[in-house]
Structures are given as C-alpha cells and as structure tokens.
Design a protein around this motif. Structure first.
Motif, PDB file in Angstrom:
ATOM      1  N   ASP A 120       0.812  -1.221   0.000  1.00 17.25           N
ATOM      2  CA  ASP A 120       0.000   0.000   0.000  1.00 17.25           C
ATOM      3  C   ASP A 120       0.845   1.271   0.000  1.00 17.25           C
ATOM      4  O   ASP A 120       0.307   2.371   0.083  1.00 17.25           O
ATOM      5  CB  ASP A 120      -0.928   0.008   1.221  1.00 17.25           C
ATOM      6  CG  ASP A 120      -1.962  -1.095   1.146  1.00 17.25           C
ATOM      7  OD1 ASP A 120      -2.524  -1.305   0.052  1.00 17.25           O
ATOM      8  OD2 ASP A 120      -2.205  -1.771   2.170  1.00 17.25           O
ATOM      9  N   VAL A 121       2.160   1.105  -0.076  1.00 19.26           N
ATOM     10  CA  VAL A 121       3.051   2.268  -0.163  1.00 19.26           C
ATOM     11  C   VAL A 121       3.422   2.498  -1.621  1.00 19.26           C
ATOM     12  O   VAL A 121       3.890   1.590  -2.303  1.00 19.26           O
ATOM     13  CB  VAL A 121       4.326   2.065   0.680  1.00 19.26           C
ATOM     14  CG1 VAL A 121       5.300   3.234   0.461  1.00 19.26           C
ATOM     15  CG2 VAL A 121       3.973   1.944   2.159  1.00 19.26           C
ATOM     16  N   ARG A 122       3.209   3.702  -2.094  1.00 23.73           N
ATOM     17  CA  ARG A 122       3.583   4.090  -3.463  1.00 23.73           C
ATOM     18  C   ARG A 122       4.915   4.838  -3.405  1.00 23.73           C
ATOM     19  O   ARG A 122       5.001   5.912  -2.797  1.00 23.73           O
ATOM     20  CB  ARG A 122       2.503   4.970  -4.077  1.00 23.73           C
ATOM     21  CG  ARG A 122       2.845   5.496  -5.480  1.00 23.73           C
ATOM     22  CD  ARG A 122       1.768   6.459  -5.951  1.00 23.73           C
ATOM     23  NE  ARG A 122       2.125   7.110  -7.196  1.00 23.73           N
ATOM     24  CZ  ARG A 122       1.796   6.650  -8.403  1.00 23.73           C
ATOM     25  NH1 ARG A 122       1.083   5.539  -8.507  1.00 23.73           N
ATOM     26  NH2 ARG A 122       2.155   7.299  -9.500  1.00 23.73           N
ATOM     27  N   VAL A 123       5.947   4.254  -3.999  1.00 25.81           N
ATOM     28  CA  VAL A 123       7.261   4.900  -4.050  1.00 25.81           C
ATOM     29  C   VAL A 123       7.439   5.518  -5.430  1.00 25.81           C
ATOM     30  O   VAL A 123       7.321   4.831  -6.448  1.00 25.81           O
ATOM     31  CB  VAL A 123       8.395   3.901  -3.761  1.00 25.81           C
ATOM     32  CG1 VAL A 123       9.760   4.607  -3.849  1.00 25.81           C
ATOM     33  CG2 VAL A 123       8.218   3.255  -2.396  1.00 25.81           C
ATOM     34  N   GLU A 124       7.711   6.823  -5.455  1.00 25.71           N
ATOM     35  CA  GLU A 124       7.970   7.524  -6.707  1.00 25.71           C
ATOM     36  C   GLU A 124       9.436   7.959  -6.718  1.00 25.71           C
ATOM     37  O   GLU A 124       9.899   8.604  -5.778  1.00 25.71           O
ATOM     38  CB  GLU A 124       7.050   8.739  -6.849  1.00 25.71           C
ATOM     39  CG  GLU A 124       5.577   8.359  -6.903  1.00 25.71           C
ATOM     40  CD  GLU A 124       4.655   9.561  -6.984  1.00 25.71           C
ATOM     41  OE1 GLU A 124       5.174  10.705  -6.953  1.00 25.71           O
ATOM     42  OE2 GLU A 124       3.432   9.372  -7.074  1.00 25.71           O
ATOM     43  N   MET A 125      10.165   7.605  -7.749  1.00 28.06           N
ATOM     44  CA  MET A 125      11.603   7.859  -7.821  1.00 28.06           C
ATOM     45  C   MET A 125      11.927   8.782  -8.982  1.00 28.06           C
ATOM     46  O   MET A 125      11.417   8.610 -10.088  1.00 28.06           O
ATOM     47  CB  MET A 125      12.360   6.534  -7.980  1.00 28.06           C
ATOM     48  CG  MET A 125      13.874   6.676  -8.047  1.00 28.06           C
ATOM     49  SD  MET A 125      14.703   5.076  -8.312  1.00 28.06           S
ATOM     50  CE  MET A 125      14.317   4.790 -10.056  1.00 28.06           C
ATOM     51  N   VAL A 126      12.793   9.762  -8.724  1.00 29.06           N
ATOM     52  CA  VAL A 126      13.276  10.675  -9.752  1.00 29.06           C
ATOM     53  C   VAL A 126      14.795  10.748  -9.640  1.00 29.06           C
ATOM     54  O   VAL A 126      15.324  10.856  -8.534  1.00 29.06           O
ATOM     55  CB  VAL A 126      12.669  12.089  -9.593  1.00 29.06           C
ATOM     56  CG1 VAL A 126      13.259  13.046 -10.617  1.00 29.06           C
ATOM     57  CG2 VAL A 126      11.155  12.042  -9.724  1.00 29.06           C
ATOM     58  N   GLN A 127      15.490  10.685 -10.773  1.00 29.55           N
ATOM     59  CA  GLN A 127      16.944  10.810 -10.743  1.00 29.55           C
ATOM     60  C   GLN A 127      17.332  12.276 -10.660  1.00 29.55           C
ATOM     61  O   GLN A 127      16.866  13.106 -11.435  1.00 29.55           O
ATOM     62  CB  GLN A 127      17.570  10.173 -11.981  1.00 29.55           C
ATOM     63  CG  GLN A 127      19.103  10.181 -11.940  1.00 29.55           C
ATOM     64  CD  GLN A 127      19.710   9.461 -13.125  1.00 29.55           C
ATOM     65  OE1 GLN A 127      19.232   8.408 -13.535  1.00 29.55           O
ATOM     66  NE2 GLN A 127      20.771  10.026 -13.687  1.00 29.55           N
ATOM     67  N   ARG A 128      18.174  12.590  -9.689  1.00 34.35           N
ATOM     68  CA  ARG A 128      18.668  13.942  -9.481  1.00 34.35           C
ATOM     69  C   ARG A 128      20.119  13.889  -9.029  1.00 34.35           C
ATOM     70  O   ARG A 128      20.538  12.954  -8.354  1.00 34.35           O
ATOM     71  CB  ARG A 128      17.868  14.675  -8.400  1.00 34.35           C
ATOM     72  CG  ARG A 128      16.506  15.145  -8.807  1.00 34.35           C
ATOM     73  CD  ARG A 128      16.573  16.386  -9.695  1.00 34.35           C
ATOM     74  NE  ARG A 128      15.281  17.021  -9.794  1.00 34.35           N
ATOM     75  CZ  ARG A 128      14.303  16.647 -10.597  1.00 34.35           C
ATOM     76  NH1 ARG A 128      14.470  15.593 -11.374  1.00 34.35           N
ATOM     77  NH2 ARG A 128      13.154  17.299 -10.626  1.00 34.35           N
ATOM     78  N   GLU A 129      20.881  14.927  -9.358  1.00 37.99           N
ATOM     79  CA  GLU A 129      22.223  15.060  -8.795  1.00 37.99           C
ATOM     80  C   GLU A 129      22.090  15.363  -7.301  1.00 37.99           C
ATOM     81  O   GLU A 129      21.184  16.101  -6.879  1.00 37.99           O
ATOM     82  CB  GLU A 129      22.986  16.173  -9.505  1.00 37.99           C
ATOM     83  CG  GLU A 129      23.384  15.814 -10.931  1.00 37.99           C
ATOM     84  CD  GLU A 129      24.216  14.546 -11.004  1.00 37.99           C
ATOM     85  OE1 GLU A 129      25.236  14.462 -10.293  1.00 37.99           O
ATOM     86  OE2 GLU A 129      23.842  13.627 -11.766  1.00 37.99           O
ATOM     87  N   PRO A 130      22.969  14.797  -6.468  1.00 39.88           N
ATOM     88  CA  PRO A 130      22.784  14.864  -5.012  1.00 39.88           C
ATOM     89  C   PRO A 130      22.637  16.269  -4.438  1.00 39.88           C
ATOM     90  O   PRO A 130      21.765  16.505  -3.597  1.00 39.88           O
ATOM     91  CB  PRO A 130      24.036  14.167  -4.480  1.00 39.88           C
ATOM     92  CG  PRO A 130      24.391  13.194  -5.553  1.00 39.88           C
ATOM     93  CD  PRO A 130      24.079  13.902  -6.842  1.00 39.88           C
ATOM     94  N   GLU A 131      23.480  17.215  -4.850  1.00 38.44           N
ATOM     95  CA  GLU A 131      23.413  18.548  -4.241  1.00 38.44           C
ATOM     96  C   GLU A 131      22.081  19.216  -4.564  1.00 38.44           C
ATOM     97  O   GLU A 131      21.467  19.863  -3.704  1.00 38.44           O
ATOM     98  CB  GLU A 131      24.593  19.396  -4.701  1.00 38.44           C
ATOM     99  CG  GLU A 131      25.932  18.860  -4.197  1.00 38.44           C
ATOM    100  CD  GLU A 131      27.067  19.863  -4.321  1.00 38.44           C
ATOM    101  OE1 GLU A 131      26.807  21.008  -4.740  1.00 38.44           O
ATOM    102  OE2 GLU A 131      28.208  19.500  -3.981  1.00 38.44           O
TER     103      GLU A 131
END
Length: 303
Positions: A120-131
């Motif tokens: 029931d947890v929706r994980v949304e991932m986006v690639q970004r540079e760490p800073e």
C-alpha cells in the motif's frame, strides 16, 4: 486571518527566487502567482515584495512570514505522519530523489521488497544530482533523498534534514584491458598521459577526481564530460579513456575494465536524508529501513 495557501506561495518565492520559477513548480501561471501575492499583501496590510531589477525581493516583513510558514508546514507534516501511524496498515506515498549509481544498484531490490512487504506504499523515484536533490528535499519537492559525499568534499547541509549513513564504497581507477589500451597504465601517475572522462564541473565527483590527480602531480586531460557513469564505463572499456569510478557502479554487472586500487583506498559515503518533520511517517520509515537492509546485503556480498 492570513490565507495559508498564499503564505505557501510566498515561501516558494523565497525558496525558488522568481515568480516564474514558482509558477513552473506549482503549475500556475505567473500572473496567477502575482495576483495571489498581491492579495496576501492586502491581507497583511504592509508591503511584502519590492521590485529589484526585472524581479522582486522579499521585504523584512515577508521574511518573518516565510519563517513562520516553515514552522506551520513542519507542524502539518508531523500531524500527517501521526495520522498515518495511527492505522494498522503502512500506506502512503514517498517521493525519493536518487543519483544514478544508487538508482541502478540499490533501488531495484528496494522497490521489489517494498512492493512485497508494503503493497500500500507508493514509491515515486526521480533521478537527481545529489546537491540539487538535497535542496529540493529541504524545499519539500521530495520526501527523501539518497545522496553521496566524496572525500574532502562535504555535501551541503540544509536545516531540518536528518541524515543517516547508508553505505560506503571504494573509488578505484578504471583502466582499459591491456588488449584495448594503446598505452598500458599501471598507476595513477602513469594515467597523466591518458584522456580522462569525468562528470561535469561543479559536481563532487569532478572535484574529487581533479584534486586527486593534482595531488599526484598532474592536470588531467578531461577530454570527455558526462554525468552518465554508464558512458564512463563504455569509454574506458573501449580504450578511449580512464576514469575514477566508485565500486557501487559495478554491482550486478561484469566489465573488461582493470580496476586499480589507489593508495589510502578513498571511499565515497552514501546516505539518506529526509525532513525531521516527516520522520514519523510509517511509509518513509519503511522505505528508509528497506534501503538500509538492501545496502547492507550488497555491501556484505561485494566486500
């Protein structure tokens, strides 16, 4: 009574710098943002913005409001976390920003485990540079960030973000296999005559790589520049370049590169960060703990 939604717009302006950036981030038109801020000024009974060149600046009174809005948003986020924790089911949405090698090495197993244990947890991932991602997490664009820190190059600290170490990995000199190399290299010093591939200027990895070469006594010939570490690998494997690459990149893949261990075995630190006000969220806590378990298993399996 001041309207909270207009106060949030004022805080967004303080964070993002321009009305156009606020409009883009929130899917408003710039004129709609300006109208709402003008209405907020009327409610406050005092100027909140002043013209500065082609843009606007916040007045001292606006800065007071912005600080208070941050407190209000923290309170609301803590209340939402407590509400989620009051049920027996772990549910909700977690928006996470991830840099490339962590996305490749850690996220597939993490997402699979989350789908199995916490459907029931929706994980949304986006690639970004760490800073960039650390700032965006502080600004509430993301709930969590997986970031990195290179030796002698501290990642930025933002108020209200809680950091927890995830894993570390050794950084090695990646060299072409002898049969692919025009000029075989056996040490970092000998790599002074080779073309290099590095990440763009301003990144922590670029700063680390350049400083390491300079401390060895040479200026690297950075002929190729890309943020894509998979491109780094292909350039090295094909004999076109050398590179400094952290071990996490090699997880789950074979390579023809020769990996040279450097003196002092420099290590990169990988960590998670999230707002303290959201730390009680069961969904975010489940994701963080799953990431730590996956990272631990990978570290033990790769040594």
């Amino acid at each position: 009574m001041l309207e909270i939604r207009r106060l949030v717009l004022l805080r967004e302006l303080a964070v993002r710098g321009t009305i156009a950036a606020v409009a883009e981030a929130l899917n408003f038109s710039p004129s709609a943002v300006s109208q709402q801020l003008s209405q907020l000024e009327r409610e406050a009974g005092m100027p909140l913005l002043r013209k500065s060149g082609r843009g606007v600046q916040l007045t001292p009174q606006a800065e007071v409001l912005v600080e208070s809005v941050g407190d209000v948003l923290d309170t609301l986020e803590r209340a939402e976390a407590r509400l989620q924790a009051s049920t027996a089911t772990v549910s909700g949405r977690v928006r996470v920003a991830v840099f490339q090698s962590a996305a490749l090495a850690l996220m597939p197993a993490t997402l699979l485990a989350m789908a199995t244990r916490f459907p029931d947890v929706r994980v949304e991932m986006v690639q970004r540079e760490p800073e960039e991602a650390l700032r965006e997490t502080w600004a509430r664009d993301f709930d969590m960030v997986i970031a990195e820190q290179y030796p002698a190059h501290a990642a930025p600290h933002h108020p209200g973000l809680d950091r927890r170490p995830l894993t570390t990995d050794v950084i090695r000199l990646a060299l072409p296999a002898p049969e692919a190399a025009l000029h075989p290299v056996t040490s970092l010093d000998e790599a002074r005559h080779m073309p290099w591939v590095m990440e763009p200027r301003g990144t922590a990895s670029r700063h680390f790589a350049e400083q390491l070469c300079r401390s060895t006594g040479f200026e690297p010939d950075v002929r190729y520049e890309t943020a894509d570490l998979q491109a780094h690998i292909r350039l090295v494997e094909s004999g076109n370049a050398v590179a400094l690459i952290p071990d996490l990149v090699w997880a789950g893949r074979d390579t023809s590169c020769r990996l040279l261990t450097l003196p002092d075995r420099p290590r990169r630190t990988i960590f998670t960060a999230q707002r303290l006000s959201g730390a009680a969220s069961p969904a975010a806590r489940a994701l963080r703990e799953t990431l730590e378990r996956v990272a631990g298993e990978l570290h033990r399996s790769t040594g």
